[in-house]
Motif scaffolding. Structure first.
Motif, PDB file in Angstrom:
ATOM      1  N   THR A 126      81.315  24.781  93.090  1.00 19.52           N
ATOM      2  CA  THR A 126      82.671  24.947  92.622  1.00 19.52           C
ATOM      3  C   THR A 126      82.681  25.171  91.118  1.00 19.52           C
ATOM      4  N   GLY A 127      83.811  25.646  90.595  1.00 23.19           N
ATOM      5  CA  GLY A 127      83.956  25.833  89.162  1.00 23.19           C
ATOM      6  C   GLY A 127      83.388  27.148  88.703  1.00 23.19           C
ATOM      7  N   THR A 128      83.309  27.366  87.395  1.00 23.37           N
ATOM      8  CA  THR A 128      82.818  28.601  86.820  1.00 23.37           C
ATOM      9  C   THR A 128      81.311  28.551  86.692  1.00 23.37           C
ATOM     10  N   ASP A 129      80.743  29.661  86.234  1.00 22.20           N
ATOM     11  CA  ASP A 129      79.298  29.739  86.037  1.00 22.20           C
ATOM     12  C   ASP A 129      78.961  29.879  84.557  1.00 22.20           C
ATOM     13  N   ARG A 130      79.813  29.380  83.667  1.00 21.12           N
ATOM     14  CA  ARG A 130      79.603  29.668  82.252  1.00 21.12           C
ATOM     15  C   ARG A 130      78.386  28.971  81.662  1.00 21.12           C
ATOM     16  N   HIS A 131      77.805  27.993  82.375  1.00 21.42           N
ATOM     17  CA  HIS A 131      76.592  27.348  81.874  1.00 21.42           C
ATOM     18  C   HIS A 131      75.370  27.652  82.744  1.00 21.42           C
ATOM     19  N   ARG A 132      75.481  28.658  83.597  1.00 22.86           N
ATOM     20  CA  ARG A 132      74.359  29.005  84.470  1.00 22.86           C
ATOM     21  C   ARG A 132      73.144  29.432  83.639  1.00 22.86           C
ATOM     22  N   SER A 133      71.975  29.044  84.114  1.00 21.62           N
ATOM     23  CA  SER A 133      70.688  29.337  83.481  1.00 21.62           C
ATOM     24  C   SER A 133      70.473  28.544  82.198  1.00 21.62           C
ATOM     25  N   ARG A 134      71.341  27.584  81.918  1.00 24.94           N
ATOM     26  CA  ARG A 134      71.159  26.727  80.752  1.00 24.94           C
ATOM     27  C   ARG A 134      70.641  25.356  81.187  1.00 24.94           C
ATOM     28  N   THR A 135      69.965  24.717  80.264  1.00 27.23           N
ATOM     29  CA  THR A 135      69.477  23.357  80.476  1.00 27.23           C
ATOM     30  C   THR A 135      70.195  22.431  79.519  1.00 27.23           C
ATOM     31  N   ALA A 136      70.709  21.326  80.036  1.00 24.31           N
ATOM     32  CA  ALA A 136      71.447  20.361  79.225  1.00 24.31           C
ATOM     33  C   ALA A 136      70.796  18.995  79.316  1.00 24.31           C
ATOM     34  N   LEU A 137      70.885  18.247  78.231  1.00 25.93           N
ATOM     35  CA  LEU A 137      70.472  16.846  78.206  1.00 25.93           C
ATOM     36  C   LEU A 137      71.668  16.025  77.763  1.00 25.93           C
ATOM     37  N   VAL A 138      72.046  15.050  78.584  1.00 26.08           N
ATOM     38  CA  VAL A 138      73.171  14.176  78.267  1.00 26.08           C
ATOM     39  C   VAL A 138      72.644  12.754  78.163  1.00 26.08           C
TER      40      VAL A 138
END
Length: 260
Positions: free
Chosen positions: A2-14
């Protein structure tokens, strides 16, 4: 998914990504396509629950452990991140695109009740840890990446009951100003998001109904914030849509400061 794909192919650390605001941020970034490293300091079960929730929603995540506020914490965090990322078939390359410094502890005491140990611990977790996490993460942070630090509305208001905590967040705020200037040539933005009174486990006073009502009234919306309110702001700041926003302190208090 669900939702958009605006962070696709990115890696995040929280950091502190398994509970409260951090959990909401982890889930939101994952819904928008990011592979999320969910950091936790003590609650392994909470981190695993967050990862499973993300995966059940069609996203990708992995948990990493590192206790913050102790010597060598940043190095251990990044070592855990590197190991975890190596195991992810969907993102074989090393590096990070979005770093969210969210982990923190509170200290609900007025100045006369704050001990030296209290003071050192709250600064070690809330200020020193993110400083060195950023420092040691610069080599991993890809160009056009995002650094988002979670501060507090208390950093710019008078709250004697949490004076030391407020001081840690005020110190953290300076990082965005200095690093935004330093990292701008690489296309990296650095911003601060400041929540107000938010429904999380970090604030034990919210168990008191009278306190809850009082804090809810502080917002012009007459309610407490919820973690999703903050996660939505972070998801925007971490996106390409916010590529022209850097070095900013973003008030996400629900208008609390408008009445001060």
């Amino acid at each position: 998914m669900t939702g958009t794909d605006r962070h696709r192919s990115r890696t995040a650390l929280v950091t502190g990504g398994s509970r409260g605001i951090g959990r909401a941020i982890s889930c939101r970034l994952a819904r928008e396509g990011a592979l999320v490293a969910v950091h936790y300091g003590h609650d392994h079960a909470a981190a695993e629950r967050t990862v499973k929730e993300i995966e059940a929603d069609g996203g990708h995540a992995f948990a990493i452990h590192a206790e913050l506020g102790v010597r060598g914490d940043a190095a251990r965090l990044w070592a855990a991140f590197d190991r975890g990322l190596t195991e992810q078939a969907t993102h074989p390359s090393h590096g990070v695109d979005i770093l969210v410094n969210n982990a923190g502890i509170t200290l609900p005491r007025t100045i006369e009740h704050v001990t030296e140990d209290d003071y050192e611990q709250v600064f070690a977790v809330n200020t020193k840890a993110p400083f060195f996490i950023v420092q040691q993460g610069l080599g991993r942070l890809r160009d056009n990446g995002r650094i988002v630090n979670i501060s507090s509305g208390a950093a710019r208001s008078a709250y004697p009951a949490i004076i030391a905590y407020s001081m840690t967040k005020a110190a953290l705020d300076q990082i965005a100003l200095s690093l935004a200037r330093q990292l701008g040539p690489r296309g990296i933005t650095v911003n601060t998001v400041a929540p107000g009174f938010t429904e999380t486990e970090i604030n034990p006073t919210l168990r008191n109904p009278e306190v809850r009502r009082s804090l809810a009234k502080a917002s012009i919306f007459n309610r407490l914030g919820v973690p999703a309110d903050i996660a939505d702001v972070v998801a925007f700041v971490a996106s390409d849509d916010a590529r022209w926003v850097t070095g900013q302190w973003i008030d996400a208090t629900g208008g609390v400061r408008l009445g001060l």
